[in-house]
Design a protein around this motif. Structure first.
Motif, mmCIF file in Angstrom:
data_model
loop_
_atom_site.group_PDB
_atom_site.id
_atom_site.type_symbol
_atom_site.label_atom_id
_atom_site.label_comp_id
_atom_site.label_asym_id
_atom_site.label_seq_id
_atom_site.Cartn_x
_atom_site.Cartn_y
_atom_site.Cartn_z
ATOM 1 N N LEU A 429 0.827 -1.205 0.000
ATOM 2 C CA LEU A 429 0.000 0.000 0.000
ATOM 3 C C LEU A 429 0.863 1.259 0.000
ATOM 4 O O LEU A 429 0.550 2.236 -0.681
ATOM 5 C CB LEU A 429 -0.937 -0.002 1.202
ATOM 6 N N LEU A 430 1.946 1.245 0.754
ATOM 7 C CA LEU A 430 2.840 2.404 0.780
ATOM 8 C C LEU A 430 3.491 2.630 -0.583
ATOM 9 O O LEU A 430 3.514 3.756 -1.102
ATOM 10 C CB LEU A 430 3.913 2.221 1.849
ATOM 11 N N ILE A 431 4.021 1.562 -1.179
ATOM 12 C CA ILE A 431 4.714 1.711 -2.462
ATOM 13 C C ILE A 431 3.748 2.173 -3.550
ATOM 14 O O ILE A 431 4.033 3.107 -4.313
ATOM 15 C CB ILE A 431 5.393 0.379 -2.852
ATOM 16 N N GLY A 432 2.577 1.533 -3.627
ATOM 17 C CA GLY A 432 1.595 1.933 -4.634
ATOM 18 C C GLY A 432 1.067 3.337 -4.402
ATOM 19 O O GLY A 432 0.949 4.136 -5.342
ATOM 20 N N GLY A 433 0.769 3.668 -3.152
ATOM 21 C CA GLY A 433 0.229 4.985 -2.837
ATOM 22 C C GLY A 433 1.214 6.107 -3.071
ATOM 23 O O GLY A 433 0.871 7.145 -3.655
ATOM 24 N N VAL A 434 2.465 5.932 -2.632
ATOM 25 C CA VAL A 434 3.474 6.988 -2.809
ATOM 26 C C VAL A 434 3.815 7.164 -4.286
ATOM 27 O O VAL A 434 4.103 8.278 -4.740
ATOM 28 C CB VAL A 434 4.728 6.679 -1.961
ATOM 29 N N ILE A 471 -4.544 5.781 1.086
ATOM 30 C CA ILE A 471 -4.248 4.357 1.181
ATOM 31 C C ILE A 471 -2.792 4.113 1.564
ATOM 32 O O ILE A 471 -2.374 2.958 1.676
ATOM 33 C CB ILE A 471 -4.561 3.621 -0.140
ATOM 34 N N SER A 472 -2.028 5.176 1.778
ATOM 35 C CA SER A 472 -0.604 4.995 2.099
ATOM 36 C C SER A 472 -0.204 5.822 3.319
ATOM 37 O O SER A 472 -0.367 5.373 4.456
ATOM 38 C CB SER A 472 0.253 5.347 0.879
ATOM 39 N N SER A 477 1.273 5.345 8.040
ATOM 40 C CA SER A 477 2.389 5.948 8.775
ATOM 41 C C SER A 477 2.180 5.818 10.274
ATOM 42 O O SER A 477 3.073 5.404 11.019
ATOM 43 C CB SER A 477 2.545 7.419 8.385
ATOM 44 N N TRP A 478 0.972 6.169 10.733
ATOM 45 C CA TRP A 478 0.704 6.095 12.174
ATOM 46 C C TRP A 478 0.558 4.662 12.647
ATOM 47 O O TRP A 478 0.873 4.341 13.794
ATOM 48 C CB TRP A 478 -0.518 6.929 12.514
ATOM 49 N N LEU A 479 0.084 3.773 11.787
ATOM 50 C CA LEU A 479 0.041 2.363 12.147
ATOM 51 C C LEU A 479 1.447 1.830 12.368
ATOM 52 O O LEU A 479 1.717 1.124 13.349
ATOM 53 C CB LEU A 479 -0.655 1.567 11.033
ATOM 54 N N MET A 480 2.363 2.177 11.472
ATOM 55 C CA MET A 480 3.750 1.745 11.619
ATOM 56 C C MET A 480 4.396 2.345 12.858
ATOM 57 O O MET A 480 5.152 1.664 13.566
ATOM 58 C CB MET A 480 4.552 2.137 10.379
ATOM 59 N N ILE A 540 10.892 1.793 -0.152
ATOM 60 C CA ILE A 540 11.389 0.567 -0.764
ATOM 61 C C ILE A 540 12.620 0.033 -0.043
ATOM 62 O O ILE A 540 12.745 -1.182 0.192
ATOM 63 C CB ILE A 540 11.705 0.821 -2.259
ATOM 64 N N LEU A 541 13.535 0.919 0.351
ATOM 65 C CA LEU A 541 14.818 0.495 0.893
ATOM 66 C C LEU A 541 14.838 0.337 2.413
ATOM 67 O O LEU A 541 15.639 -0.437 2.939
ATOM 68 C CB LEU A 541 15.909 1.494 0.484
ATOM 69 N N VAL A 542 13.976 1.056 3.123
ATOM 70 C CA VAL A 542 14.097 1.114 4.586
ATOM 71 C C VAL A 542 12.910 0.510 5.331
ATOM 72 O O VAL A 542 13.094 -0.169 6.345
ATOM 73 C CB VAL A 542 14.293 2.587 5.047
ATOM 74 N N VAL A 543 11.701 0.731 4.852
ATOM 75 C CA VAL A 543 10.516 0.354 5.614
ATOM 76 C C VAL A 543 10.256 -1.146 5.500
ATOM 77 O O VAL A 543 10.138 -1.675 4.385
ATOM 78 C CB VAL A 543 9.280 1.138 5.136
#
Length: 560
Positions: A429-434, A471-472, A477-480, A540-543
């Motif tokens: 969701l993060l990759i697609g949304g960003v 969706i990202s 962010s707050w969930l993570m 992509i690299l850190v999360v």
């Protein structure tokens, strides 16, 4: 010790749960057909069978994938720490929805009022600057003054989040939210009746203080008072209330945009909602977990705090005062708290957040909330009306009504994220949304450069931005942030994340108008697009992916 056993298991097992006649803790026995490498937490792939001797099967959970966090009180020679401060010994709790919704609703109004400020400010700035509609003689605001009006509440939120941290445990969640409601009401009334710019800015600052307190206290009160099997759903729905507030602000703005002095009504509508929030929180009991936390910290009489916690839990669940089930739950929770605090003098110092696994967690969580803001999110939301007005909707009323459409779309996409985050995972969701955010910002820049004859491009780009954000960065962010920090530094780590969020939000919002004047809209959105591309590389690299992992697994596997 808190255990998490998923319904997706490669073996079948039976679980029995019993209490002693005078319970000091609960006991759960789990018999496996296959040994596991971890004594407490496991996730597998085929259904299991479990029998609960005291809690009935909940119809609301039938037909859906279910996760059971089973509280186990067990002695280990290694002296392992508990996964969390509170072991949910009675996770499959029998409850009535009306008794659960009320303790969620009034704290969630704090989020709604935060969102309302975002939506209403978008239209209020148009009204305030109009020579015909402002109803003032000081309507000709400079870009700096406009930035202060828009970001004043966020500076107040930043200040509020700093001030509340050292006194949060003393105040308690309930009193903190009552104070937030008072500040919301005062800020809204002062802003609505401001005779000049200075008083207006003071009202915006007071309102922002309310935001800071509400955003700190609301998630804590909701998480600590709701049944554990629906905790994730209710905490996620808080984001939905923020979006509802934004939509409400857009609606009020669209109806008041053609009224002389309409900006006063836009800001003033928040006062009655704040009054409802304050009265509602006054009627609710303190958080039972907070009362037991104070007892575990030695802040008062143990017996008094236990009795208050038991009465509070009975009231929250709609049970008779002093019922046996509430008594057992309070006993189990207190035992877990004492066990979690054993050998620890504090939750960890501020410097520990910048060391070892905590530093890695802060880079992940802090980085996400930072990129959440510096990719232009507060600017796109706060300035939705002016952006659409520049894009070809010359009448302010047209711009604000299109903003309502954007708000509805934002609401729908937030609901999609709530439903899908545990199925698809955080990273996809993060990759697609960003990626979509990056594309939308490039489209906005292109519109201002050479697509000016196509105003629908700007609307489509805004819809793409809002949808991809929701969706990202919006919920995840707050969930993570809530998942990633180790137990010992979780409180201070989340506090730093909140400060990072409000601080970067206020700076970007304040800087948007001057930067737009300096660079032009096309170059400013291109700058935001470049930052969004950097944030995509960061994801992509850190999360890491945390779907399906317990908090203990995240601490032991992801952060090492």
């Amino acid at each position: 010790m808190a255990c998490c056993a998923s319904t997706q298991s490669v073996f079948n097992f039976k679980l029995s749960h019993s209490y002693r006649s005078k319970p000091s803790h609960s006991q759960s026995q789990i018999s496996y057909s296959k040994l596991t490498t971890h004594p407490c937490s496991s996730t597998y792939n085929t259904p299991f069978k479990a029998s609960f001797s005291i809690f009935p099967k909940l119809p609301m959970l039938s037909g859906r994938r279910r996760k059971f966090n089973v509280g186990v009180q067990k002695d280990y020679a290694s002296g392992e720490e508990n996964e969390s401060l509170v072991s949910d010994a009675t996770n499959q709790e029998d409850f009535n929805w009306p008794t659960v919704i009320v303790p969620f609703l009034f704290p969630a109004l704090g989020g709604l009022l935060f969102g309302y400020d975002i939506g209403a400010t978008s239209s209020a700035t148009l009204s305030l600057q109009s020579p015909e509609l402002s109803g003032t003689t000081w309507f000709n605001l400079s870009s700096i003054q406009l930035g202060l009006v828009v970001s004043g509440s966020l500076y107040g939120a930043l200040l509020g989040s700093i001030l509340v941290y050292p006194i949060a445990d003393f105040l308690g969640r309930r009193r903190e939210l009552i104070m937030a409601a008072v500040l919301y009401a005062l800020g809204g009334l002062i802003t609505a009746n401001a005779p000049g710019l200075g008083v207006l800015l003071a009202g915006r600052l007071l309102y922002g203080l309310g935001i800071g307190l509400a955003m700190h206290g609301a998630p804590l009160y909701i998480a600590e008072t709701c049944p554990s099997q629906i905790r994730g759903t209710l905490v996620s729905l808080k984001e939905l209330f923020i979006v509802l507030g934004i939509l409400l602000g857009y609606f009020v703005g669209s109806f008041q945009i053609d009224v002389v002095g309409g900006w006063r009504y836009m800001f003033g509508v928040s006062a009655p909602v704040a009054l409802l929030m304050g009265l509602g929180m006054w009627s609710l009991p303190p958080s039972p977990r907070w009362l037991l936390l104070r007892a575990a910290q030695g802040k008062g009489s143990l017996q008094d705090y236990k009795e208050k916690a038991m009465l509070a839990l009975s009231k929250l669940r709609g049970r008779p005062p002093g019922d046996k089930l509430s008594e057992r739950q309070i006993e189990d929770t207190y035992v877990s708290l004492k066990s979690a605090y054993a050998g620890q003098e504090s939750e960890g110092s501020l410097l520990e957040v910048f060391q070892g696994p905590s530093l890695k967690a802060f880079i992940i969580g802090g980085g996400l909330v930072l990129f959440q803001q510096i990719t232009g999110q507060p600017s796109v939301l706060y300035y939705a009306g002016p952006i659409l007005q520049t894009a070809g909707f010359s009448a302010a009323s047209d711009a604000t009504r299109v903003s309502v459409v954007i708000g509805v779309f934002k609401l729908l996409m937030t609901w999609v994220a709530v439903l899908k985050v545990d199925d698809l995972g955080r990273r996809p969701l993060l990759i697609g949304g960003v990626s979509g955010i990056t594309l939308s910002l490039v489209l906005l820049s292109a519109y201002y450069k050479f697509l000016g004859g196509f105003p629908l491009v700007a609307v489509a780009a805004l819809l793409l931005y809002v949808g991809c954000y929701q969706i990202s960065f919006g919920p995840i962010s707050w969930l993570m942030v809530s998942e990633i920090f180790p137990l010992r530094t979780r409180g201070r780590g989340i506090s730093l994340a909140v400060l990072t969020n409000f601080g970067s939000n206020a700076i970007v919002t304040f800087a948007f108008a001057p930067l737009k004047e300096l660079l032009g809209a096309e170059n400013l959105f291109l700058l935001f697009g470049a930052i969004a591309l950097l944030s995509l590389l960061f994801v992509i690299l850190v999360v890491p992916e945390t779907k399906g992992l317990s908090l203990e697994d995240i601490e032991s596997k992801v952060l090492k």
